[in-house]
Design a protein around this motif. Structure first.
Motif, PDB file in Angstrom:
ATOM      1  N   GLY A  33      -6.951  -7.375   2.408  1.00  0.00           N
ATOM      2  CA  GLY A  33      -6.454  -6.303   1.553  1.00  0.00           C
ATOM      3  C   GLY A  33      -5.366  -5.483   2.219  1.00  0.00           C
ATOM      4  O   GLY A  33      -4.340  -5.160   1.597  1.00  0.00           O
ATOM      5  N   VAL A  34      -5.563  -5.140   3.475  1.00  0.00           N
ATOM      6  CA  VAL A  34      -4.564  -4.350   4.201  1.00  0.00           C
ATOM      7  C   VAL A  34      -3.266  -5.139   4.365  1.00  0.00           C
ATOM      8  O   VAL A  34      -2.169  -4.608   4.138  1.00  0.00           O
ATOM      9  CB  VAL A  34      -5.120  -3.901   5.570  1.00  0.00           C
ATOM     10  N   LEU A  35      -3.378  -6.389   4.751  1.00  0.00           N
ATOM     11  CA  LEU A  35      -2.167  -7.197   4.926  1.00  0.00           C
ATOM     12  C   LEU A  35      -1.422  -7.397   3.608  1.00  0.00           C
ATOM     13  O   LEU A  35      -0.191  -7.365   3.569  1.00  0.00           O
ATOM     14  CB  LEU A  35      -2.515  -8.542   5.554  1.00  0.00           C
ATOM     15  N   THR A  36      -2.156  -7.578   2.526  1.00  0.00           N
ATOM     16  CA  THR A  36      -1.518  -7.736   1.224  1.00  0.00           C
ATOM     17  C   THR A  36      -0.838  -6.447   0.795  1.00  0.00           C
ATOM     18  O   THR A  36       0.276  -6.459   0.269  1.00  0.00           O
ATOM     19  CB  THR A  36      -2.544  -8.172   0.168  1.00  0.00           C
ATOM     20  N   TYR A  37      -1.497  -5.316   1.027  1.00  0.00           N
ATOM     21  CA  TYR A  37      -0.881  -4.042   0.656  1.00  0.00           C
ATOM     22  C   TYR A  37       0.377  -3.780   1.470  1.00  0.00           C
ATOM     23  O   TYR A  37       1.393  -3.309   0.932  1.00  0.00           O
ATOM     24  CB  TYR A  37      -1.862  -2.885   0.837  1.00  0.00           C
ATOM     25  N   GLN A  40       3.150  -6.126  -0.043  1.00  0.00           N
ATOM     26  CA  GLN A  40       3.609  -5.976  -1.424  1.00  0.00           C
ATOM     27  C   GLN A  40       3.601  -4.538  -1.935  1.00  0.00           C
ATOM     28  O   GLN A  40       4.144  -4.274  -2.998  1.00  0.00           O
ATOM     29  CB  GLN A  40       2.749  -6.830  -2.355  1.00  0.00           C
ATOM     30  N   ARG A  41       2.938  -3.626  -1.249  1.00  0.00           N
ATOM     31  CA  ARG A  41       2.801  -2.230  -1.702  1.00  0.00           C
ATOM     32  C   ARG A  41       2.216  -2.137  -3.109  1.00  0.00           C
ATOM     33  O   ARG A  41       2.658  -1.361  -3.942  1.00  0.00           O
ATOM     34  CB  ARG A  41       4.132  -1.489  -1.642  1.00  0.00           C
ATOM     35  N   SER A  42       1.218  -2.961  -3.371  1.00  0.00           N
ATOM     36  CA  SER A  42       0.570  -2.994  -4.683  1.00  0.00           C
ATOM     37  C   SER A  42      -0.948  -2.918  -4.482  1.00  0.00           C
ATOM     38  O   SER A  42      -1.545  -3.829  -3.899  1.00  0.00           O
ATOM     39  CB  SER A  42       0.940  -4.277  -5.423  1.00  0.00           C
ATOM     40  N   LEU A  43      -1.555  -1.821  -4.956  1.00  0.00           N
ATOM     41  CA  LEU A  43      -3.004  -1.673  -4.813  1.00  0.00           C
ATOM     42  C   LEU A  43      -3.800  -2.705  -5.602  1.00  0.00           C
ATOM     43  O   LEU A  43      -4.792  -3.234  -5.094  1.00  0.00           O
ATOM     44  CB  LEU A  43      -3.428  -0.259  -5.200  1.00  0.00           C
ATOM     45  N   ALA A  46      -3.710  -5.894  -3.673  1.00  0.00           N
ATOM     46  CA  ALA A  46      -4.488  -5.760  -2.445  1.00  0.00           C
ATOM     47  C   ALA A  46      -5.985  -5.833  -2.743  1.00  0.00           C
ATOM     48  O   ALA A  46      -6.748  -6.439  -1.982  1.00  0.00           O
ATOM     49  CB  ALA A  46      -4.141  -4.457  -1.746  1.00  0.00           C
ATOM     50  N   ALA A  49      -6.862  -9.453  -3.440  1.00  0.00           N
ATOM     51  CA  ALA A  49      -6.861 -10.214  -2.189  1.00  0.00           C
ATOM     52  C   ALA A  49      -8.085  -9.869  -1.348  1.00  0.00           C
ATOM     53  O   ALA A  49      -8.670 -10.752  -0.704  1.00  0.00           O
ATOM     54  CB  ALA A  49      -5.582  -9.940  -1.412  1.00  0.00           C
ATOM     55  N   ALA A  50      -8.478  -8.594  -1.346  1.00  0.00           N
ATOM     56  CA  ALA A  50      -9.663  -8.190  -0.582  1.00  0.00           C
ATOM     57  C   ALA A  50     -10.924  -8.837  -1.154  1.00  0.00           C
ATOM     58  O   ALA A  50     -11.783  -9.310  -0.401  1.00  0.00           O
ATOM     59  CB  ALA A  50      -9.791  -6.672  -0.586  1.00  0.00           C
TER      60      ALA A  50
END
Length: 66
Positions: A33-37, A40-43, A46, A49-50
Motif C-alpha cells: 500500500g505504501v509503495l503504491t501510494y 501513484q498518489r492515489s488512496l 493504494a 494494492a494493500a
C-alpha cells in the motif's frame, strides 16, 4: 496488574503459527500500500494494492511456514 491473554479453557486465543502468518501478511499489505501510494498518489489504488498484498502474503506465508 497482569492481563490474562488466554481463554478460560487455558488455550491461547490464536496459535503462534497463525499469528506469525497474519503478522507477515499485514506487513506485506502495508508495504504494498505504501509503495503504491508513493508511486501513484492515489488512496483507492493504494488500498486495493494493500488488500491484494495482504491476501497474497497470507497465502504465501501459509504455504512456506510449517
Amino acid at each position: 496488574m497482569t492481563q490474562n491473554t488466554q481463554q478460560s479453557g487455558g488455550q491461547p486465543l490464536l496459535a503462534l503459527r497463525s499469528a506469525i502468518v497474519l503478522l507477515l501478511g499485514v506487513l506485506t499489505g502495508i508495504g504494498a500500500g505504501v509503495l503504491t501510494y508513493l508511486a501513484q498518489r492515489s488512496l483507492p489504488a493504494a488500498a486495493l494494492a494493500a488488500g491484494a498484498g495482504f491476501g497474497a502474503g497470507v497465502m504465501f506465508f501459509h504455504t512456506i511456514i510449517s
